[in-house]
Design an enzyme around this catalytic site. Structure first.
Site, PDB file in Angstrom:
ATOM      1  N   ASP A 336      22.468  -0.816  30.258  1.00 17.91           N
ATOM      2  CA  ASP A 336      21.938  -2.179  30.305  1.00 17.91           C
ATOM      3  C   ASP A 336      22.095  -2.786  28.926  1.00 17.91           C
ATOM      4  O   ASP A 336      22.181  -2.061  27.940  1.00 17.91           O
ATOM      5  CB  ASP A 336      20.428  -2.139  30.600  1.00 17.91           C
ATOM      6  CG  ASP A 336      20.136  -1.776  32.025  1.00 17.91           C
ATOM      7  OD1 ASP A 336      21.063  -1.845  32.832  1.00 17.91           O
ATOM      8  OD2 ASP A 336      18.980  -1.416  32.309  1.00 17.91           O
ATOM      9  N   ASP A 640      15.985   0.301  34.748  1.00 16.59           N
ATOM     10  CA  ASP A 640      14.548   0.173  34.555  1.00 16.59           C
ATOM     11  C   ASP A 640      13.805  -0.308  35.797  1.00 16.59           C
ATOM     12  O   ASP A 640      12.659   0.003  35.993  1.00 16.59           O
ATOM     13  CB  ASP A 640      14.237  -0.734  33.356  1.00 16.59           C
ATOM     14  CG  ASP A 640      15.039  -2.019  33.396  1.00 16.59           C
ATOM     15  OD1 ASP A 640      15.522  -2.383  34.480  1.00 16.59           O
ATOM     16  OD2 ASP A 640      15.181  -2.664  32.345  1.00 16.59           O
ATOM     17  N   ASP A 644      17.108  -0.348  40.604  1.00 12.72           N
ATOM     18  CA  ASP A 644      18.063   0.510  39.896  1.00 12.72           C
ATOM     19  C   ASP A 644      17.998   1.943  40.414  1.00 12.72           C
ATOM     20  O   ASP A 644      18.896   2.741  40.155  1.00 12.72           O
ATOM     21  CB  ASP A 644      17.756   0.538  38.385  1.00 12.72           C
ATOM     22  CG  ASP A 644      18.096  -0.783  37.721  1.00 12.72           C
ATOM     23  OD1 ASP A 644      18.945  -1.512  38.274  1.00 12.72           O
ATOM     24  OD2 ASP A 644      17.519  -1.094  36.668  1.00 12.72           O
TER      25      ASP A 644
HETATM   26  P1  ATP Z   1      20.035  -6.206  31.495  1.00 13.88           P
HETATM   27  O1  ATP Z   1      20.408  -5.921  32.912  1.00 13.88           O
HETATM   28  O2  ATP Z   1      21.005  -5.739  30.493  1.00 13.88           O
HETATM   29  O3  ATP Z   1      18.623  -5.868  31.158  1.00 13.88           O
HETATM   30  P2  ATP Z   1      19.296  -8.908  31.367  1.00 13.88           P
HETATM   31  O4  ATP Z   1      17.957  -8.482  30.964  1.00 13.88           O
HETATM   32  O5  ATP Z   1      19.951  -9.956  30.558  1.00 13.88           O
HETATM   33  O6  ATP Z   1      20.276  -7.759  31.416  1.00 13.88           O
HETATM   34  P3  ATP Z   1      18.103  -9.928  33.706  1.00 13.88           P
HETATM   35  O7  ATP Z   1      16.792  -9.589  33.133  1.00 13.88           O
HETATM   36  O8  ATP Z   1      18.418  -9.587  35.095  1.00 13.88           O
HETATM   37  O9  ATP Z   1      19.263  -9.344  32.873  1.00 13.88           O
HETATM   38  O10 ATP Z   1      18.276 -11.505  33.486  1.00 13.88           O
HETATM   39  C1  ATP Z   1      19.346 -12.209  34.028  1.00 13.88           C
HETATM   40  C2  ATP Z   1      19.217 -13.687  33.721  1.00 13.88           C
HETATM   41  O11 ATP Z   1      18.030 -14.189  34.315  1.00 13.88           O
HETATM   42  C3  ATP Z   1      19.098 -13.984  32.247  1.00 13.88           C
HETATM   43  O12 ATP Z   1      20.356 -14.224  31.682  1.00 13.88           O
HETATM   44  C4  ATP Z   1      18.264 -15.242  32.226  1.00 13.88           C
HETATM   45  O13 ATP Z   1      19.077 -16.375  32.354  1.00 13.88           O
HETATM   46  C5  ATP Z   1      17.407 -15.140  33.465  1.00 13.88           C
HETATM   47  N1  ATP Z   1      16.054 -14.658  33.147  1.00 13.88           N
HETATM   48  C6  ATP Z   1      15.713 -13.557  32.478  1.00 13.88           C
HETATM   49  N2  ATP Z   1      14.393 -13.408  32.373  1.00 13.88           N
HETATM   50  C7  ATP Z   1      13.862 -14.467  33.021  1.00 13.88           C
HETATM   51  C8  ATP Z   1      12.524 -14.901  33.290  1.00 13.88           C
HETATM   52  N3  ATP Z   1      11.469 -14.198  32.892  1.00 13.88           N
HETATM   53  N4  ATP Z   1      12.357 -16.039  33.984  1.00 13.88           N
HETATM   54  C9  ATP Z   1      13.420 -16.722  34.409  1.00 13.88           C
HETATM   55  N5  ATP Z   1      14.675 -16.382  34.197  1.00 13.88           N
HETATM   56  C10 ATP Z   1      14.926 -15.276  33.507  1.00 13.88           C
END
Ligand code: ATP
Length: 905
Positions: A336, A640, A644
């Site tokens: 991730d 996490d 997953d």
């Molecule tokens: P990883 O899978 O590496 O942890 P990540 O944390 O960037 O990647 P996600 O957490 O799935 O992936 O987030 C994907 C997208 O969703 C982000 O790029 C953001 O635009 C949006 N996002 C993340 N957190 C929030 C939130 N709390 N509320 C609304 N949108 C969010």
């Protein structure tokens, strides 16, 4: 020590009773228990722990040490020597059996303790409400009457009567065996409903796979349903792995072969060499005893346990022992991005509205900073659009930042924390805004739908929906945009351009939108945000890479391990971060949407060459692992969230995040990272490779001792000479070399090039042709040396006991020199590090030399082993002869690459 259960709470059919009655009976309410009551209940009911699995007691464990084919063979030998009235032999054989069992017992105990300590690091947490405040604590501190909040990914910490649920689904396989999650509700059910149908209950050890809920604890520890099921109590991790099984199998096979060889030698000696049956029998017993590597299993177990401890020290907690071996063979790590490769310390750096692009200054969650436009600080109050974005960012948010002890700290999700800080920088007050526009309902953020929405009402009859999420997603929902206080039709090209711009700078991008609604709108559904929203703007958030992760990626590269980034973030942002981290070669990322258009065969073709996967959701991870494995890769995959879990299970080494990971992910993983850091995976791989190396080294070290002893005996019988080593002496040699010399190899530090060579092939047998060759080579050197000196002494007129003392000493000294060779399997040890790098090796050699002096000069040892005091001059022959193995093996290491090249050309 507190007892697990002091008294049981009343057994009531809780599932049939309404929540109010449950509160009343347990003296609690939705606000939880008062703190003093918690204390007294903890006293009364004890800790919320399952009874410890029944362990084999020490006696049973000791007895188990004798339950082994080899020991039977030795006991048989002891019996026969006793019948022949060779009491010393009987005594020594029995002595060896007992010592071997004791050592096995102690080492196994140590290994089990090490694993126990590590299991302790994985104790689950629970979110409770006490005295009206939400807090996270160790699940073992729960008491009946506590109010527990559940959300997807949690492991239910105690038996709960649910009183509030929202789409709550729980997988109860650990209890009912049914792996399809069941839908929960707060309403009471029929008294005769079976466990799986009691939808108003959530039971300890089951897993929340979707939604949220809250419940009152009705039973803890042994009082829970799972506590009543004894099957669960058998779940002790056993100290065994595929490799150990393979070796045990090898051991049985070897024992049988050795018994056969012993039988043949006996017949050969009696029939063709005219030895007496008794002598020959003793020789055959000696041969059997000689050839069996009795110390090996214990040494491998302890090597594994040491590896597990070392990994734990470097933040990799092994849940399932076989992962230690598999880690050494990993060829691809899928990681991730957020929090693992990056620091997960988010700060908003840019805000884009329809008419302007602002910069934001300041670091971390400290709300001191300014909003800048055209190089000048702006007063946010004078910028209505900016203000509106800040309000949306603050309200559609579950995080809080607070100043504690002079530092600004975050409670909640870092992305959301960054937004709160932005709002504070814009001059908004969190409490005031929440009073002004209280929240009525929420659609929480999930990786699959990538947005979050909240519903608010002012006190003048207006409702508002605020929404934030991934820009492409939010843009689809918006038909209008805000500019100069007006709602205008949306200009998608403008926004897509801005999103790309932010992404290219490595910023994580979120879009914010809103929609007015009516006062009577009290519940938020997906349909409410399906369209017709007004876009307020974008924010760009920086999340700096972890420096140590950049280094770890480079180390993985040199170790022939490919690192792939799998992220939910935008492709452009992901590529920018991958560039900073040294992941991939800059070729395009594959997005989740593209991935969905590829069938499995096409995916297999693409997957090897792509290193960045963006906008993926958890289901894509499963397809990626499967495709990589179909390509013959050994895959470690991080995760996490609840979703997953399938990918973690499927991968060769599932790696869950210890801090931000859900319990569901941890349950599915082989390893848990205590610090969520990519660098810890690289360390674990390094330790995994080291463990495998060290096991190989122990085998490479121990087997030639046995090989040489067996060959000496066979040679003596074939040549018709008296035995150069008696069975009792052989036992001595095996015992002291195994417990001193060989054990020191378990502590070998990683070799310098351990992360400089390609991963081991998963199917590679532990005894490669090269190792077999080395074992034979060293056995032959040792036979020639020991037997040679034995004959020399005999011809010089020494009695057979003296010559045998020389042979035993030569053999042991061979082992001591050869131990130094074995520190590196195929590299030269002729360096300071090579010779002195492992102090345990040096201690072991000193101890062995002392033992040999006792063996040679101590009168009662002489009586026991028929040894004789050697003259000083004799040592001058023994030491150089023994040292020859060191020189020869080093020469072989130098020559082998040439020989191999010629052999293969
Ligand atoms: P990883 O899978 O590496 O942890 P990540 O944390 O960037 O990647 P996600 O957490 O799935 O992936 O987030 C994907 C997208 O969703 C982000 O790029 C953001 O635009 C949006 N996002 C993340 N957190 C929030 C939130 N709390 N509320 C609304 N949108 C969010």
């Amino acid at each position: 020590m507190r007892r697990t259960t002091v008294s049981d709470p009343p057994r009531v059919p809780w599932h049939t009773i309404d929540p109010e009655a449950v509160f009343e009976q347990l003296g609690t309410g939705p606000e939880g228990l008062p703190l003093d009551e918690v204390e007294s209940r903890l006293e009364r009911y004890g800790l919320n722990q399952l009874p410890q699995p029944r362990r084999r007691g020490p006696l049973a464990r000791l007895a188990d040490q004798f339950n082994n084919l080899l020991i039977y063979v030795l006991l048989g030998a002891a019996l026969v020597t006793a019948l022949l009235a060779h009491w010393v032999d009987t005594g020594v054989i029995l002595g060896v059996v007992v010592i071997n069992a004791l050592i096995g017992f102690l080492q196994e105990g140590k290994a089990e303790k090490a694993l126990d300590a590590i299991r302790g690091l994985l104790s689950p947490q629970a979110t409770v409400i006490r005295a009206g405040r939400r807090q996270v604590l160790a699940a073992e501190h729960l008491v009946p009457g506590d109010v527990v909040v559940l959300q997807s990914g949690d492991k239910v910490p105690a038996d709960l009567r649910l009183f509030r649920v929202r789409d709550l689904r729980i997988e109860e396989a650990s209890l009912t065996g049914e792996s399809v999650p069941v839908e929960k509700a707060a309403t009471a059910v029929e008294p005769d409903a079976v466990l799986g149908d009691r939808s108003s209950m959530a039971y300890a050890s089951t897993l929340v796979t979707y939604g949220q809920g809250a419940g009152v604890v009705v039973a803890t520890g042994a009082g829970t349903e799972i506590g009543h099921i004894s099957a669960m109590l058998g779940q002790v991790q056993t100290l065994t792995t595929p490799l150990l099984k393979q070796i045990a199998q090898f051991g049985r096979w070897l024992t049988a072969a050795i018994l056969l060889l012993g039988g043949f030698t006996f017949l050969f000696g009696v029939l063709l060499r005219d030895y007496s049956a008794t002598d020959m029998f003793l020789a055959a017993v000696g041969l059997v005893v000689a050839a069996i590597p009795e110390g090996l299993p214990a040494i491998i177990t302890i090597t594994l346990a040491i590896g597990v401890q070392r990994m734990a020290r470097r933040n990799g907690i092994i849940r399932l022992l076989p992962a230690v071996e598999t880690l050494g063979a990993v060829s691809v790590i899928c990681s991730d991005k957020t929090g693992t490769l990056t620091r997960n310390e988010m700060t908003v750096q840019a805000v884009v509205t329809a008419g302007a692009s602002y910069g934001v200054t300041g670091v971390g969650y400290d709300p001191h900073g300014a909003v800048i436009l055209d190089g000048r600080d702006q007063d946010p109050a004078g910028q209505p659009e900016l203000n509106e974005i800040a309000r949306a960012a603050l309200l559609c948010n579950d995080a809080q930042v607070r100043e504690r002890d002079g530092a600004w700290q975050l409670d909640g999700d870092p992305t959301e924390g960054a937004l709160v800080t932005l709002a504070l920088k814009c001059g908004l007050d969190a409490d005031y805004q929440q009073q002004l526009l209280p929240r009525a309902d929420t659609i929480p953020f999930e990786s699959e739908h990538r947005f979050m929405a909240t519903l608010h009402h002012d006190h003048a009859g207006h409702g508002f929906v605020y929404l934030k999420g991934a820009p492409e997603k939010v843009l689809e929902m918006c038909t209008r945009q805000r500019r100069d206080g007006e709602d205008l039709p949306i200009d998608p090209d403008y926004w897509h351009g801005r999103v790309l711009e932010l992404g290219r700078n490595g910023l994580r991008t979120l879009a914010l939108a809103f929609r007015p609604t009516g006062d009577d709108h009290r519940e938020l559904a997906f349909a409410d945000v399906d369209g017709g929203l007004t876009l307020l703007g974008l924010v760009g958030i920086i999340d700096p890479p972890r420096q140590e992760a950049i280094e770890a990626v480079a180390r993985c590269r040199s170790a022939g391990i490919r690192v792939k980034m799998i992220t939910g973030d935008h492709a452009v942002t992901a590529m920018a971060i991958a560039g900073q981290m040294g992941i991939g070669d800059g070729s395009a990322a594959l997005t989740g949407a593209e991935l969905e258009h590829l069938d499995d065969a096409a995916l297999c073709q693409r997957v090897g060459g792509v290193d960045v996967f963006a906008r993926t959701s958890p289901e894509h991870k499963l397809r990626l692992v499967t495709a990589l494995q179909a390509e013959g890769q050994v895959v470690a995959m991080t995760g996490d969230g609840v979703n997953d879990a399938p990918a973690l299970k499927r991968s060769n080494v599932g790696v869950a995040m210890g801090r931000k990971g859900t319990e569901v992910a941890k349950e599915a993983a082989e390893m848990v990272l205590a610090d969520d850091n990519f660098a810890s995976i690289a360390h674990a791989v390094e330790e995994g490779r080291t463990v495998y190396d060290n096991i190989k080294k122990s085998i490479l070290f121990i087997l030639p001792t046995n090989g040489a002893e067996a060959l000496i005996l066979v040679a003596a019988v074939v040549l018709g000479r008296s035995l150069p080593i008696t069975p009792v002496q052989i036992l001595w040699v095996n015992m002291i070399t195994a417990v001193t010399l060989a054990l020191s190899l378990a502590f070998e530090p990683p070799e310098q090039d351990v992360m400089g060579r390609p991963p081991r092939r998963a199917e590679e047998p532990i005894l490669s042709r090269f190792l077999v060759w080395r074992i034979i080579f060293v056995s032959i050197i040792a036979v020639i040396g020991s037997f040679g000196l034995f004959i020399y002494e005999r011809q010089a007129g020494m009695d057979v006991e003296y010559a045998r003392t020389v042979a035993v000493n030569t053999l042991v000294m061979f082992e001591a020199f050869y131990l130094l060779n074995t520190r590196y399997i195929d590299r030269s040890v002729l360096s300071r590090e090579g010779l002195l790098g492992n102090r345990y090796v040096l201690y072991a050699i000193v101890v062995v030399v002392l033992f040999q002096l006792l063996y040679t000069y101590l009168p009662w040892m002489q009586l026991l082993f028929q040894s004789r005091p050697l003259e000083g001059m004799t040592w001058l022959r023994i030491v150089p002869v023994a040292a020859s193995v060191f020189v020869l093996v080093e020469m072989e290491k130098a020559l082998y690459p040439y020989l191999r090249r010629r052999g293969s050309s």
